[in-house]
Design a protein around this motif. Structure first.
Motif, PDB file in Angstrom:
ATOM      1  N   HIS A 167       5.250  62.473  41.594  1.00  0.00           N
ATOM      2  CA  HIS A 167       6.382  61.958  42.189  1.00  0.00           C
ATOM      3  C   HIS A 167       7.247  62.732  43.147  1.00  0.00           C
ATOM      4  N   PRO A 168       7.774  62.075  44.213  1.00  0.00           N
ATOM      5  CA  PRO A 168       8.347  62.934  45.141  1.00  0.00           C
ATOM      6  C   PRO A 168       9.757  63.592  44.278  1.00  0.00           C
ATOM      7  N   ALA A 169      10.315  64.555  44.626  1.00  0.00           N
ATOM      8  CA  ALA A 169      11.392  65.274  44.068  1.00  0.00           C
ATOM      9  C   ALA A 169      12.649  65.571  45.134  1.00  0.00           C
ATOM     10  N   PRO A 170      13.216  64.633  45.696  1.00  0.00           N
ATOM     11  CA  PRO A 170      13.938  64.971  46.914  1.00  0.00           C
ATOM     12  C   PRO A 170      15.288  65.342  46.449  1.00  0.00           C
ATOM     13  N   TYR A 171      16.011  65.923  47.257  1.00  0.00           N
ATOM     14  CA  TYR A 171      17.587  66.304  46.945  1.00  0.00           C
ATOM     15  C   TYR A 171      18.458  66.066  48.222  1.00  0.00           C
ATOM     16  N   THR A 172      19.685  66.042  48.082  1.00  0.00           N
ATOM     17  CA  THR A 172      20.678  66.031  49.231  1.00  0.00           C
ATOM     18  C   THR A 172      21.419  66.915  49.351  1.00  0.00           C
ATOM     19  N   THR A 173      21.852  67.630  50.210  1.00  0.00           N
ATOM     20  CA  THR A 173      22.780  68.635  50.103  1.00  0.00           C
ATOM     21  C   THR A 173      24.289  68.249  50.557  1.00  0.00           C
ATOM     22  N   VAL A 174      24.978  68.590  49.864  1.00  0.00           N
ATOM     23  CA  VAL A 174      26.646  68.298  49.808  1.00  0.00           C
ATOM     24  C   VAL A 174      27.458  69.512  49.905  1.00  0.00           C
ATOM     25  N   THR A 175      28.737  69.140  50.343  1.00  0.00           N
ATOM     26  CA  THR A 175      29.674  70.343  50.146  1.00  0.00           C
ATOM     27  C   THR A 175      30.167  70.644  48.858  1.00  0.00           C
ATOM     28  N   PRO A 176      30.292  71.862  48.653  1.00  0.00           N
ATOM     29  CA  PRO A 176      31.136  72.115  47.214  1.00  0.00           C
ATOM     30  C   PRO A 176      32.186  71.111  46.844  1.00  0.00           C
ATOM     31  N   GLU A 177      32.917  70.696  47.629  1.00  0.00           N
ATOM     32  CA  GLU A 177      34.141  69.949  47.789  1.00  0.00           C
ATOM     33  C   GLU A 177      33.622  68.480  47.184  1.00  0.00           C
ATOM     34  N   GLU A 178      32.763  68.002  47.925  1.00  0.00           N
ATOM     35  CA  GLU A 178      32.148  66.460  47.625  1.00  0.00           C
ATOM     36  C   GLU A 178      31.445  66.616  46.198  1.00  0.00           C
ATOM     37  N   TRP A 179      30.617  67.494  45.751  1.00  0.00           N
ATOM     38  CA  TRP A 179      30.036  67.750  44.722  1.00  0.00           C
ATOM     39  C   TRP A 179      31.078  67.973  43.436  1.00  0.00           C
ATOM     40  N   LYS A 180      32.238  68.577  43.859  1.00  0.00           N
ATOM     41  CA  LYS A 180      33.250  68.624  42.599  1.00  0.00           C
ATOM     42  C   LYS A 180      33.805  67.132  42.490  1.00  0.00           C
ATOM     43  N   GLU A 181      33.993  66.381  43.636  1.00  0.00           N
ATOM     44  CA  GLU A 181      34.687  65.292  43.551  1.00  0.00           C
ATOM     45  C   GLU A 181      33.966  64.373  42.630  1.00  0.00           C
ATOM     46  N   SER A 182      32.435  64.442  42.837  1.00  0.00           N
ATOM     47  CA  SER A 182      31.554  63.649  42.339  1.00  0.00           C
ATOM     48  C   SER A 182      31.621  63.931  40.684  1.00  0.00           C
ATOM     49  N   VAL A 183      31.646  64.691  40.237  1.00  0.00           N
ATOM     50  CA  VAL A 183      31.738  65.055  38.802  1.00  0.00           C
ATOM     51  C   VAL A 183      32.965  65.245  38.223  1.00  0.00           C
ATOM     52  N   ALA A 184      34.071  64.971  38.934  1.00  0.00           N
ATOM     53  CA  ALA A 184      35.273  65.112  38.438  1.00  0.00           C
ATOM     54  C   ALA A 184      35.627  64.272  37.019  1.00  0.00           C
ATOM     55  N   GLY A 185      34.925  63.220  37.021  1.00  0.00           N
ATOM     56  CA  GLY A 185      35.034  62.203  35.615  1.00  0.00           C
ATOM     57  C   GLY A 185      34.352  62.853  34.361  1.00  0.00           C
ATOM     58  N   PHE A 186      33.593  63.939  34.578  1.00  0.00           N
ATOM     59  CA  PHE A 186      33.024  64.468  33.372  1.00  0.00           C
ATOM     60  C   PHE A 186      32.852  65.820  33.167  1.00  0.00           C
ATOM     61  N   ILE A 187      33.273  66.654  34.197  1.00  0.00           N
ATOM     62  CA  ILE A 187      33.191  68.119  33.994  1.00  0.00           C
ATOM     63  C   ILE A 187      34.600  68.543  34.579  1.00  0.00           C
ATOM     64  N   PRO A 188      35.514  69.206  33.517  1.00  0.00           N
ATOM     65  CA  PRO A 188      36.667  69.911  33.666  1.00  0.00           C
ATOM     66  C   PRO A 188      36.825  70.640  35.185  1.00  0.00           C
ATOM     67  N   GLU A 189      37.747  70.615  35.895  1.00  0.00           N
ATOM     68  CA  GLU A 189      38.037  71.518  36.992  1.00  0.00           C
ATOM     69  C   GLU A 189      37.676  72.846  36.828  1.00  0.00           C
ATOM     70  N   ARG A 190      38.153  73.362  35.745  1.00  0.00           N
ATOM     71  CA  ARG A 190      37.704  74.788  35.635  1.00  0.00           C
ATOM     72  C   ARG A 190      36.148  75.247  35.634  1.00  0.00           C
ATOM     73  N   PHE A 191      35.626  74.378  35.016  1.00  0.00           N
ATOM     74  CA  PHE A 191      34.277  74.309  34.733  1.00  0.00           C
ATOM     75  C   PHE A 191      33.450  74.398  35.868  1.00  0.00           C
ATOM     76  N   ALA A 192      33.854  73.081  36.656  1.00  0.00           N
ATOM     77  CA  ALA A 192      33.346  72.873  37.914  1.00  0.00           C
ATOM     78  C   ALA A 192      33.541  74.186  38.988  1.00  0.00           C
ATOM     79  N   ASP A 193      34.684  74.670  39.007  1.00  0.00           N
ATOM     80  CA  ASP A 193      34.809  75.794  39.867  1.00  0.00           C
ATOM     81  C   ASP A 193      33.988  77.063  39.286  1.00  0.00           C
ATOM     82  N   ALA A 194      33.675  77.233  38.121  1.00  0.00           N
ATOM     83  CA  ALA A 194      32.972  78.216  37.556  1.00  0.00           C
ATOM     84  C   ALA A 194      31.414  78.100  38.173  1.00  0.00           C
ATOM     85  N   LEU A 195      31.151  76.650  37.846  1.00  0.00           N
ATOM     86  CA  LEU A 195      29.650  76.557  38.355  1.00  0.00           C
ATOM     87  C   LEU A 195      29.474  76.986  39.788  1.00  0.00           C
ATOM     88  N   LEU A 196      30.244  76.354  40.677  1.00  0.00           N
ATOM     89  CA  LEU A 196      30.169  76.429  42.195  1.00  0.00           C
ATOM     90  C   LEU A 196      30.324  78.090  42.373  1.00  0.00           C
TER      91      LEU A 196
END
Length: 308
Positions: free
Chosen positions: A213-242
């Motif tokens: 099956h196709p395995a596509p992806y989309t590219t987002v900015t770090p800010e967009e990704w961080k906003e999208s995961v704000a509900g389940f990844i604490p900010e400090r962990f999101a910053d560390a991942l980025l």
């Protein structure tokens, strides 16, 4: 020998329990919720909640060796209770993230580093021997993409060309089995990696090839990704991942051959891991045709970093 395996609902621990049982080594499966476990008949279960020191003494009674997850909050207390129980060897499932210069301040690495330090201090006092396993990125991090891939849209990635060294959880379990059962391997720290350094796009291409099956992806900015995961990844962990992804963007990860040294065979490839877990990415079938979506919308998925 009796081995207490903590975190027995985890993939590495449950695989290790099977290896110990097959080899005839007495194993005790410890878990916060032991009633949820279903080990082999020869494996006993016990409540061992690493966040609750009141459970330590019963879990450690009569134990010679321990496979320990890196829960930092009570690592020192666990070491003290293990010493009192006569434990001879503790194998800690740590992370290669402890080798980073900012490990003590990094929220992803700090708990592993604190657990390592607590065990090392006890080992230096002669309480027991301590062995640290430091895997890089688990291949199972790719399971975070499964839902989005089933829906036909793929994950949203802020750094599609960030590299990691995906390691099969069975290789980690086999490394743990080796250091638990071979005395000459005790007392060292081992950095474990998979056999390939792959960026996220390469991992997705392998998943596409394996699943058909196709395995596509989309590219987002770090800010967009961080906003999208704000509900389940604490900010400090999101910053560390980025920060981790940014550092490894376009830069292949150094590899080790430690899995082969410990187990006698090369580390399993990401392709092998994908074949072993293909069902997790299987598209549901509606009638005679695969359904491209399981549910509408949903948050973007992204790959994790080295973790235990």
């Amino acid at each position: 020998m009796t081995v207490l395996v903590t975190g027995s609902r985890g993939r590495v621990a449950s695989t290790l329990l099977g290896l110990l049982d097959t080899a005839g080594v007495k194993a005790r499966a410890g878990s916060k919720k032991p009633t949820d476990l279903s080990p082999s008949p020869g494996v006993e279960t016990v409540r061992c909640d690493l966040s609750d020191p009141a459970t330590f003494d019963t879990a450690l009674k009569g134990v010679d060796s321990v496979f320990l997850y890196a829960e930092a909050a009570h690592a020192g207390t666990f070491a003290d209770r293990a010493r009192a129980a006569g434990v001879e060897h503790i194998v800690l499932l740590s992370s290669s993230s402890v080798l980073a210069q900012d490990a003590a301040e990094n929220p992803i690495a700090a708990s592993h580093l604190a657990a390592e330090r607590a065990l090392s201090a006890a080992a230096e006092s002669g309480a027991f021997e301590a062995t640290h396993l430091r895997p890089g990125a688990f291949a199972t991090n790719a399971l975070q993409w499964a839902g989005a891939l089933k829906e036909g849209r793929g994950p949203a990635l802020p750094y599609p060309h960030a590299y990691s060294d995906p390691i099969h959880e069975r290789d980690v379990a086999e490394a743990a089995f080796a250091v638990l059962t071979e005395p000459r391997l005790r007392g060292s720290s081992y950095v474990l990696t998979g056999p390939e350094s792959l960026d996220f796009t390469e991992q997705l291409a392998i998943l596409a090839e394996v699943t058909g099956h196709p395995a596509p992806y989309t590219t987002v900015t770090p800010e967009e990704w961080k906003e999208s995961v704000a509900g389940f990844i604490p900010e400090r962990f999101a910053d560390a991942l980025l920060a981790y992804w940014s550092t490894h963007n376009g830069h292949p990860t150094p590899l080790t051959t430690t899995i082969e040294t410990l187990t006698g065979h090369p580390a399993r490839t990401f392709t092998t891991w994908a074949q072993d877990h293909a069902q997790a990415f299987a598209h549901p079938v509606v009638g005679n045709r695969p359904s491209p979506r399981l549910r509408p919308g949903g948050a973007p998925r992204a790959m994790g970093v080295p973790s235990a």
